[in-house]
Design an enzyme around this catalytic site. Sequence first.
Site, PDB file in Angstrom:
ATOM      1  N   CYS A 191      -3.629 -27.048 -13.703  1.00 22.57           N
ATOM      2  CA  CYS A 191      -4.963 -27.093 -14.307  1.00 22.57           C
ATOM      3  C   CYS A 191      -5.956 -27.742 -13.365  1.00 22.57           C
ATOM      4  O   CYS A 191      -7.136 -27.437 -13.401  1.00 22.57           O
ATOM      5  CB  CYS A 191      -4.911 -27.808 -15.646  1.00 22.57           C
ATOM      6  SG  CYS A 191      -3.911 -29.287 -15.602  1.00 22.57           S
ATOM      7  N   GLU A 219      -5.089 -37.089 -21.765  1.00 22.20           N
ATOM      8  CA  GLU A 219      -3.646 -37.227 -21.680  1.00 22.20           C
ATOM      9  C   GLU A 219      -3.371 -38.318 -20.654  1.00 22.20           C
ATOM     10  O   GLU A 219      -4.231 -38.684 -19.868  1.00 22.20           O
ATOM     11  CB  GLU A 219      -3.008 -35.915 -21.207  1.00 22.20           C
ATOM     12  CG  GLU A 219      -3.259 -34.787 -22.187  1.00 22.20           C
ATOM     13  CD  GLU A 219      -2.031 -33.987 -22.571  1.00 22.20           C
ATOM     14  OE1 GLU A 219      -1.288 -33.606 -21.667  1.00 22.20           O
ATOM     15  OE2 GLU A 219      -1.836 -33.746 -23.777  1.00 22.20           O
ATOM     16  N   GLU A 257      -6.841 -29.563 -24.301  1.00 23.45           N
ATOM     17  CA  GLU A 257      -6.796 -29.629 -22.826  1.00 23.45           C
ATOM     18  C   GLU A 257      -6.861 -28.204 -22.341  1.00 23.45           C
ATOM     19  O   GLU A 257      -5.875 -27.468 -22.455  1.00 23.45           O
ATOM     20  CB  GLU A 257      -5.462 -30.224 -22.380  1.00 23.45           C
ATOM     21  CG  GLU A 257      -5.341 -31.699 -22.478  1.00 23.45           C
ATOM     22  CD  GLU A 257      -6.168 -32.403 -21.446  1.00 23.45           C
ATOM     23  OE1 GLU A 257      -6.722 -31.738 -20.550  1.00 23.45           O
ATOM     24  OE2 GLU A 257      -6.292 -33.617 -21.561  1.00 23.45           O
ATOM     25  N   ASN A 291       2.947 -24.084 -17.453  1.00 21.17           N
ATOM     26  CA  ASN A 291       2.834 -24.331 -16.010  1.00 21.17           C
ATOM     27  C   ASN A 291       3.657 -25.528 -15.527  1.00 21.17           C
ATOM     28  O   ASN A 291       4.038 -25.565 -14.367  1.00 21.17           O
ATOM     29  CB  ASN A 291       1.381 -24.395 -15.552  1.00 21.17           C
ATOM     30  CG  ASN A 291       0.592 -25.482 -16.209  1.00 21.17           C
ATOM     31  OD1 ASN A 291       0.931 -25.926 -17.302  1.00 21.17           O
ATOM     32  ND2 ASN A 291      -0.457 -25.938 -15.571  1.00 21.17           N
ATOM     33  N   GLY A 333      -3.800 -25.366 -22.981  1.00 23.17           N
ATOM     34  CA  GLY A 333      -3.712 -23.956 -22.639  1.00 23.17           C
ATOM     35  C   GLY A 333      -5.066 -23.394 -22.281  1.00 23.17           C
ATOM     36  O   GLY A 333      -6.005 -24.123 -21.925  1.00 23.17           O
ATOM     37  N   GLY A 369      -7.887 -22.048 -26.942  1.00 22.07           N
ATOM     38  CA  GLY A 369      -8.397 -23.303 -27.511  1.00 22.07           C
ATOM     39  C   GLY A 369      -9.525 -23.055 -28.506  1.00 22.07           C
ATOM     40  O   GLY A 369      -9.573 -23.656 -29.581  1.00 22.07           O
TER      41      GLY A 369
HETATM   42  P1  NDP Z   1      -1.982 -20.194 -23.279  1.00 24.14           P
HETATM   43  O1  NDP Z   1      -3.248 -20.665 -23.880  1.00 24.14           O
HETATM   44  O2  NDP Z   1      -1.758 -18.748 -23.171  1.00 24.14           O
HETATM   45  O3  NDP Z   1      -0.725 -20.762 -24.091  1.00 24.14           O
HETATM   46  C1  NDP Z   1      -0.569 -22.143 -24.322  1.00 24.14           C
HETATM   47  C2  NDP Z   1       0.248 -22.330 -25.576  1.00 24.14           C
HETATM   48  O4  NDP Z   1      -0.521 -21.868 -26.698  1.00 24.14           O
HETATM   49  C3  NDP Z   1       1.536 -21.529 -25.596  1.00 24.14           C
HETATM   50  O5  NDP Z   1       2.528 -22.265 -26.266  1.00 24.14           O
HETATM   51  C4  NDP Z   1       1.128 -20.292 -26.400  1.00 24.14           C
HETATM   52  O6  NDP Z   1       2.202 -19.624 -26.990  1.00 24.14           O
HETATM   53  C5  NDP Z   1       0.236 -20.921 -27.436  1.00 24.14           C
HETATM   54  N1  NDP Z   1      -0.692 -19.990 -28.078  1.00 24.14           N
HETATM   55  C6  NDP Z   1      -1.159 -18.803 -27.606  1.00 24.14           C
HETATM   56  N2  NDP Z   1      -1.990 -18.239 -28.502  1.00 24.14           N
HETATM   57  C7  NDP Z   1      -2.043 -19.090 -29.568  1.00 24.14           C
HETATM   58  C8  NDP Z   1      -2.737 -19.060 -30.805  1.00 24.14           C
HETATM   59  N3  NDP Z   1      -3.539 -18.052 -31.137  1.00 24.14           N
HETATM   60  N4  NDP Z   1      -2.564 -20.089 -31.657  1.00 24.14           N
HETATM   61  C9  NDP Z   1      -1.762 -21.127 -31.344  1.00 24.14           C
HETATM   62  N5  NDP Z   1      -1.075 -21.209 -30.166  1.00 24.14           N
HETATM   63  C10 NDP Z   1      -1.220 -20.204 -29.288  1.00 24.14           C
HETATM   64  O7  NDP Z   1      -1.899 -20.928 -21.881  1.00 24.14           O
HETATM   65  P2  NDP Z   1      -0.771 -20.779 -20.780  1.00 24.14           P
HETATM   66  O8  NDP Z   1       0.572 -21.102 -21.363  1.00 24.14           O
HETATM   67  O9  NDP Z   1      -0.990 -19.463 -20.133  1.00 24.14           O
HETATM   68  O10 NDP Z   1      -1.138 -21.972 -19.770  1.00 24.14           O
HETATM   69  C11 NDP Z   1      -2.102 -21.836 -18.797  1.00 24.14           C
HETATM   70  C12 NDP Z   1      -3.423 -22.408 -19.261  1.00 24.14           C
HETATM   71  O11 NDP Z   1      -3.250 -23.775 -19.605  1.00 24.14           O
HETATM   72  C13 NDP Z   1      -4.468 -22.397 -18.188  1.00 24.14           C
HETATM   73  O12 NDP Z   1      -5.701 -21.998 -18.722  1.00 24.14           O
HETATM   74  C14 NDP Z   1      -4.545 -23.846 -17.744  1.00 24.14           C
HETATM   75  O13 NDP Z   1      -5.764 -24.224 -17.181  1.00 24.14           O
HETATM   76  C15 NDP Z   1      -4.282 -24.545 -19.015  1.00 24.14           C
HETATM   77  N6  NDP Z   1      -3.816 -25.900 -18.739  1.00 24.14           N
HETATM   78  C16 NDP Z   1      -4.712 -26.919 -18.895  1.00 24.14           C
HETATM   79  C17 NDP Z   1      -4.337 -28.211 -18.610  1.00 24.14           C
HETATM   80  C18 NDP Z   1      -5.313 -29.331 -18.754  1.00 24.14           C
HETATM   81  O14 NDP Z   1      -4.894 -30.456 -18.603  1.00 24.14           O
HETATM   82  N7  NDP Z   1      -6.570 -29.099 -19.043  1.00 24.14           N
HETATM   83  C19 NDP Z   1      -2.967 -28.529 -18.168  1.00 24.14           C
HETATM   84  C20 NDP Z   1      -2.118 -27.371 -18.055  1.00 24.14           C
HETATM   85  C21 NDP Z   1      -2.550 -26.103 -18.338  1.00 24.14           C
HETATM   86  P3  NDP Z   1       2.806 -18.316 -26.260  1.00 24.14           P
HETATM   87  O15 NDP Z   1       3.358 -18.798 -24.977  1.00 24.14           O
HETATM   88  O16 NDP Z   1       3.823 -17.849 -27.212  1.00 24.14           O
HETATM   89  O17 NDP Z   1       1.670 -17.354 -26.092  1.00 24.14           O
END
Ligand code: NDP
Length: 495
Positions: free
Chosen positions: A283, A461, A249, A151, A227, A232
């Site tokens: 987020c 963070e 996060e 994002n 993510g 998570g």
């Molecule tokens: P994802 O959880 O789909 O992906 C985040 C990262 O994790 C990507 O690099 C992804 O790779 C990787 N990933 C996916 N599956 C796995 C796995 N099984 N094991 C290890 N790594 C994995 O999130 P998004 O990228 O869609 O981001 C949006 C989400 O992030 C929202 O839920 C948002 O709320 C959260 N977010 C939270 C923040 C906070 O501060 N709390 C800040 C910013 C975002 P790939 O892309 O290859 O799938």
Amino acid sequence: MPHDYKILIDGKLTKPVRGGTMDVINPADNTVVATVPRCTAEDVDLAVQAATRAKAAWKNTYIGARAELLMKLAQIVRDHADELVPLETAQYGGPISKTRNFDIKFVPGEFEFIAGLGRAMTGHTISADPDARVMTVREPLGVVGLISPWNFPLVTAVSKLAPALIMGNTAVLKPASCAPLTVLKLAEYVVEAGFPDGVVNIVTGPGSEVGEAIVTHAGIDKINFTGDSSVGKRILSLAAPRVMPVAAELGGKNAMVVLDDANIDAAVEGATHAAFFNSGQNCGSPSRFYVQEGIYDEFVSRFVRAASKIIVGDPMNPDTMMGPLAYMKCRETAEHYIASAKKAGCRALLGGDPPTDPYLANGAFVLPTIFEVYDNSIEFMQEEIFAPVVGVYKVKTVDEAIDLVNDCRYGLCASVWTRDYRLGMLTLDQFKVGTAWINQHLAIVPETPWGGQKESGWTKENSILVLDEYCYQKHIWIHMSETPHTFWEDRIKLD
Ligand code: NDP
């Protein structure tokens, strides 16, 4: 000639062992922006090996020298801003005015802030015993796995990489697969800045394969992940057998409470910005609005009017305020929740239908959408949508609003809008969230900590607190008398 993107392992820009590739798609028009390396577990293993070889020397590098390399990286990013800005926009749809004035501007400042913060870091001394000098010292964790979302692709990656490095860790970083381009450019800048081989390693590829290979690699000492909450949870379960620390996060379902005495101009402007900035893909964006009955009608009609004026379109156009979502699947998710709101009897006050403009209809666009909601327990009010789609709900009292804010498995952030600061403070005290604002929402700057409670995770963070995520604090006790300190010395006399 398309740019030849490479991963970074052991100081070399290289290709994956198996030579795999994947396409990065522009979500505005579904064209291929670039083709990038698609790694496998073999590349992760090489990256972790390189990071392991580099860790002793990096740990023992004077912190001022580590800081200097971060400062160099900051300058290189600044020098390449004109190249990075359109790349960031093309890969995930953030409007170019935003990627220029926020994302890419933020990154050098983050490197510089963390470089200075690290040099100012201190430990504790503890007055435990007059015969001793007792203290804490910070030690790097070792090799950290950094997994970042899309994002704010470069911002979120750098917010992990900078503190990891200043604290003396080596790193294996994996950006999100839909938006890895600016992080792969960063790989080139790491080489240009002159980081020692193996200190920074950057791999790309699907989370389910490459991400999990990082999480499960025995050479990784900690994961820092941002993510989705479900991902998570999966990472936490993979880390559990080794009791490996995981910084998480996660998602949010953030709330904004508007009380009768609020400054309505500020509340409408704050709500519109916070909910729709970056197409709601923040987020911290509020997606649940609890508005007190005395101000409800005026607030809602002005909020709807303000949101209807948001210019949605080609993210490369400097006048565009809202671009597409990051990829088509995000649009499908948003449309699912819009349908579920309709099914639950919510009334669309704005949006709620797919765009009819042919350009918008073809891309991952979702128009600003506001539903009037009558039941807080519905999926629409409980699940993260991560889109410009929000619900407004009328409340009678502040206590009712507090209960509704907390009636959610997430706990990232919330705000209350009021002129009564005492009431505002008492309200914030009761929100079960990591960040709470009065008359503000979405103010996130490097100096302030960011992180959640409940299923939003617990990591911090930004701010000085981020340094604690990337070190162990070892307790050291130096006993200075000839007689050992024991608690039973008065009771057991040795001959
Ligand atoms: P994802 O959880 O789909 O992906 C985040 C990262 O994790 C990507 O690099 C992804 O790779 C990787 N990933 C996916 N599956 C796995 C796995 N099984 N094991 C290890 N790594 C994995 O999130 P998004 O990228 O869609 O981001 C949006 C989400 O992030 C929202 O839920 C948002 O709320 C959260 N977010 C939270 C923040 C906070 O501060 N709390 C800040 C910013 C975002 P790939 O892309 O290859 O799938």
